[in-house]
Design a protein around this motif. Structure first.
Motif, PDB file in Angstrom:
ATOM      1  N   GLU A 164       0.809  -1.214   0.000  1.00 32.64           N
ATOM      2  CA  GLU A 164       0.000   0.000   0.000  1.00 32.64           C
ATOM      3  C   GLU A 164       0.843   1.265   0.000  1.00 32.64           C
ATOM      4  O   GLU A 164       0.375   2.332  -0.414  1.00 32.64           O
ATOM      5  CB  GLU A 164      -0.975   0.011   1.180  1.00 32.64           C
ATOM      6  CG  GLU A 164      -0.322   0.024   2.546  1.00 32.64           C
ATOM      7  CD  GLU A 164      -0.045  -1.386   3.044  1.00 32.64           C
ATOM      8  OE1 GLU A 164       0.180  -2.276   2.202  1.00 32.64           O
ATOM      9  OE2 GLU A 164      -0.064  -1.577   4.263  1.00 32.64           O
ATOM     10  N   LEU A 165       2.094   1.169   0.449  1.00 32.82           N
ATOM     11  CA  LEU A 165       2.953   2.342   0.398  1.00 32.82           C
ATOM     12  C   LEU A 165       3.237   2.720  -1.044  1.00 32.82           C
ATOM     13  O   LEU A 165       3.228   3.892  -1.415  1.00 32.82           O
ATOM     14  CB  LEU A 165       4.262   2.053   1.134  1.00 32.82           C
ATOM     15  CG  LEU A 165       4.132   1.773   2.629  1.00 32.82           C
ATOM     16  CD1 LEU A 165       5.475   1.375   3.206  1.00 32.82           C
ATOM     17  CD2 LEU A 165       3.585   2.991   3.345  1.00 32.82           C
ATOM     18  N   MET A 166       3.477   1.709  -1.849  1.00 38.90           N
ATOM     19  CA  MET A 166       3.741   1.946  -3.262  1.00 38.90           C
ATOM     20  C   MET A 166       2.503   2.510  -3.946  1.00 38.90           C
ATOM     21  O   MET A 166       2.580   3.431  -4.741  1.00 38.90           O
ATOM     22  CB  MET A 166       4.170   0.637  -3.921  1.00 38.90           C
ATOM     23  CG  MET A 166       5.339   0.814  -4.871  1.00 38.90           C
ATOM     24  SD  MET A 166       5.790  -0.715  -5.683  1.00 38.90           S
ATOM     25  CE  MET A 166       6.420  -1.685  -4.352  1.00 38.90           C
ATOM     26  N   LEU A 169       2.117   6.144  -2.901  1.00 35.23           N
ATOM     27  CA  LEU A 169       3.113   7.004  -3.548  1.00 35.23           C
ATOM     28  C   LEU A 169       2.731   7.264  -4.994  1.00 35.23           C
ATOM     29  O   LEU A 169       2.760   8.398  -5.466  1.00 35.23           O
ATOM     30  CB  LEU A 169       4.495   6.351  -3.479  1.00 35.23           C
ATOM     31  CG  LEU A 169       5.612   7.130  -4.165  1.00 35.23           C
ATOM     32  CD1 LEU A 169       5.768   8.510  -3.545  1.00 35.23           C
ATOM     33  CD2 LEU A 169       6.923   6.373  -4.094  1.00 35.23           C
TER      34      LEU A 169
END
Lengths: 235, 235
Positions: A164-166, A169
């Motif tokens: 989910e960070l990707m 971003l």
DNA sequence: CGGGCATTATTTGTACTACATAATATTACA
DNA sequence: TGTAATATTATGTAGTACAAATAATGCCCG
């Protein structure tokens, strides 16, 4: 494509207004804002609303308030550069080729890595969504349709990474690039020119070939980037 | 290494408290918070302070307030996952290997790309800073000294990219990984084991060889990652 | 004359009250 | 029964009052 970020709250408007002023550099880092009472009066809002706005800007690292000293604009190194609002304000105020280059560079880093991760970890369902987006792209009849499907394709790939960070971003970078991405779609006649690129990415993800997917995606975004650059140069 | 994020403001404490509760899942997405008056009373603060905190959480995408409806926790897809606070709360509440893996993956994507960009665009001055950090690493006599210099090294490389978005992303990821990075430094006896890796990165940046720098940095972070993984498995 | 300490002034921090506004729930009426 | 007027209730905004922190001032004393 670019959502207008409608704000219904008063303090939200103040956040937007002050945020834009600060990020655009009209209020330079280091300088003190007028004291709350005066600023509230000047902006025609109550001190309450102004303060709620200041807390938000403070959370984004744009300003810093201390008793007696007052409120001052912090140096840019403290800003949350990846905050959606901060990024939007930068895009609105500083649409220099320089900044677009930086955004494009980030995209060129993230997307190939995401494609590789997707090839490794995608589920059958997620592959289905990528395929569906690809089909929609192939079936599109105008640039508008194509853009929507294109975005869905990239989002589907990102989701298949299970990170989910990707995803977060990318979505930030993506909205910031926003209108500039339209530039990468060449003239109206051959808006589908990058379809073969997408096909290669799709196939690699289907066959679970991370490195092939990475390379195919890399070619795609590098191509898109050079198109943006070409357009920028003309203008 | 991990800064304790001291908060002097009352509303800041409320932000921390509520933020932690939400991110940890103790207050699940979709559920309504008690109305402001009751919640303020329950937390022993004024409605003013509570509201200032809510605006901040709202800006981070964690909650959403509407008149009459009340304030409800938003779904995780709306959260600013890259926000420093949100990330910190996740690390505090969910230190699962799973999440550390995701952070490490991001690092493994960013850093090699950053090394390549640094090799391409570094100035003489920036190279000097990287060298200085390397010298400090070589001269370090204990793990503490080494960690500080190590961090300085990576920061110097990031700065040489001339891309503040990349710098910002790294600093967020880095602080979130925080204590976990200590795990990558093996046992006390050979804390300098990765010095040769750093040397290769430094040399490549000095000689302006992007691909060499990328590869060297990639080896380094992949190695660090596998160390973290090994430690995690033991625990 | 100069340094240290107490005092003051100013600015943000917190609390509380009052009312506005919007959206839902209820009720009255056709 | 359906629709529209009305009541209710939560957040939104405004304003006042006072607390706390700290820069600036000025006083006292060596």
């Amino acid at each position: 494509m670019v959502k207008p970020v409608v704000v219904r709250n008063l303090h939200g408007q103040v956040v937007q207004e002050l945020g834009r002023l600060i990020v655009s550099g009209e209020i330079a880092p280091g300088v003190n804002l007028p004291r709350e009472e005066l600023l509230a009066e000047h902006m025609k809002v109550s001190r309450t609303a102004l303060r709620e706005a200041m807390k938000v800007l403070s959370a984004k690292g744009l300003i810093e308030s201390r008793q007696k000293t007052g409120t001052r604009v912090r140096d840019t190194v403290h800003w949350s550069q990846l905050d959606a609002d901060v990024l939007a304000w930068r895009c609105a105020s500083m649409p220099t080729d320089d900044f677009v280059e930086k955004l494009a560079e980030m995209r060129e880093i993230i997307e190939p890595a995401a494609a590789a991760a997707a090839a490794r970890r995608r589920t059958a369902d997620q592959l289905g969504r990528i395929e569906a987006a690809y089909e929609a792209m192939a079936a599109s009849t105008d640039r508008e349709e194509w853009s929507v499907a294109d975005l869905a394709f990239h989002e589907a790939v990102l989701h298949a990474t299970h990170n989910e960070l990707m995803i977060s971003l990318f979505s930030v970078i993506e909205t910031a690039l926003g209108s500039y991405l339209a530039l990468s779609a060449r003239k109206a006649s051959d808006f589908k020119y990058s379809l073969p690129h997408h096909k290669k990415v799709l196939d690699a993800i289907r066959r679970r070939q991370p490195e092939v997917a990475r390379e195919a995606m890399h070619k795609m975004v590098a191509d898109s980037r050079s198109n943006i650059r070409r357009h920028a140069k003309k203008a």
